[in-house]
Design a protein around this motif. Structure first.
Motif, PDB file in Angstrom:
ATOM      1  N   TRP A  25       0.813  -1.212   0.000  1.00 57.43           N
ATOM      2  CA  TRP A  25       0.000   0.000   0.000  1.00 57.43           C
ATOM      3  C   TRP A  25       0.846   1.261   0.000  1.00 57.43           C
ATOM      4  CZ3 TRP A  25      -4.687  -0.001  -1.693  1.00 57.43           C
ATOM      5  CH2 TRP A  25      -5.377  -1.218  -1.711  1.00 57.43           C
ATOM      6  N   TRP A  65       1.672   1.503  -3.613  1.00 58.09           N
ATOM      7  CA  TRP A  65       0.453   1.924  -4.314  1.00 58.09           C
ATOM      8  C   TRP A  65       0.310   3.437  -4.237  1.00 58.09           C
ATOM      9  CZ3 TRP A  65      -3.982   4.275  -2.175  1.00 58.09           C
ATOM     10  CH2 TRP A  65      -5.119   4.312  -3.005  1.00 58.09           C
ATOM     11  N   ARG A 100     -10.689  -1.732  -0.418  1.00 59.14           N
ATOM     12  CA  ARG A 100      -9.769  -2.265   0.587  1.00 59.14           C
ATOM     13  C   ARG A 100     -10.267  -1.969   1.994  1.00 59.14           C
ATOM     14  NH1 ARG A 100      -6.379  -6.074   2.383  1.00 59.14           N
ATOM     15  NH2 ARG A 100      -4.736  -5.227   3.736  1.00 59.14           N
ATOM     16  N   PHE A 134      -5.104   0.345   6.078  1.00 60.21           N
ATOM     17  CA  PHE A 134      -4.739  -0.249   4.791  1.00 60.21           C
ATOM     18  C   PHE A 134      -3.989  -1.572   4.911  1.00 60.21           C
ATOM     19  CE2 PHE A 134      -6.001   3.839   3.180  1.00 60.21           C
ATOM     20  CZ  PHE A 134      -6.528   3.520   1.944  1.00 60.21           C
TER      21      PHE A 134
END
Length: 208
Positions: free
Chosen positions: A100, A103, A148, A155
């Protein structure tokens, strides 16, 4: 001795002020006015060769020698590993944190950043094209985040440096022309994060 934070009032800068506050680390702020080109000053380039904020200098790294770190994602990993906070001890649990974080670094930052840019473009045709392209991708990324967060509170499951990274950009959701009501799970997470006392302090630090 305190960590030197070289920064400005941007999403990437706020990631680190939030992390430092959440980790309870002593730090001093050195503003780098990117509007005046101070990111190109030779002294700053010594610690941030890509002429981007933020960067840090830690006079007391784990081996005792001073160290400088640039790139916000690298700084977050360094601080997490240094303190053991918001950074899992085992590899299995580190994986979602890294996923994450990457990301955010690869998408949820560059894409809304383009929205910021094209909102200021004067040529109507270029402006329309840019906003259509990057606003669509930005909303897609908010959708990824919302799905998510329908499954987990934070996260990576537990709160981590990934949340600090993503929060820096979610903080600018109004500039992205995104209504968090359209993404209720992101809204819940955002409100939870922004209610944390240390996170609040991280956003209140004078960075400009």
């Amino acid at each position: 001795m305190s960590i030197e934070l070289w920064t400005w009032n941007t999403p990437n800068g706020r990631k680190i002020s939030v992390a430092l506050e959440e980790m309870g680390l002593a730090y001093s702020v050195h503003t780098v006015n990117i509007g005046k080109g101070e990111q190109f000053n030779p002294d700053f380039l010594k610690i941030s060769p890509n002429n981007r904020i933020p960067a840090i200098i830690d006079p007391e790294s784990p081996d005792g020698a001073p160290i400088s770190v640039f790139e916000s994602g690298a700084i977050l990993i360094y601080l997490g590993q240094k303190t053991g906070m918001f950074w899992p001890k085992d590899l299995r649990h580190q994986v979602p944190v890294l996923e994450w974080l990457m990301w955010q670094m690869g998408g949820f930052g560059p894409m809304p950043g383009q929205v910021h840019h094209f909102l200021q473009v004067e040529n109507e045709q270029d402006r329309r094209y840019g906003l259509e392209r990057y606003s669509k991708e930005t909303r897609r990324l908010y959708g990824v985040a919302d799905r998510r967060l329908a499954e987990v509170e934070f996260f990576a499951g537990d709160i981590s440096i990934a949340d600090f990274a993503i929060l820096g950009w979610a903080w600018r959701h109004e500039r992205h022309q995104v209504d968090l009501a359209d993404f209720p799970n992101v809204k819940r997470w955002y409100e939870t994060m922004m209610a944390r006392p240390a996170t609040k302090r991280g956003f209140e630090v004078a960075l400009s």
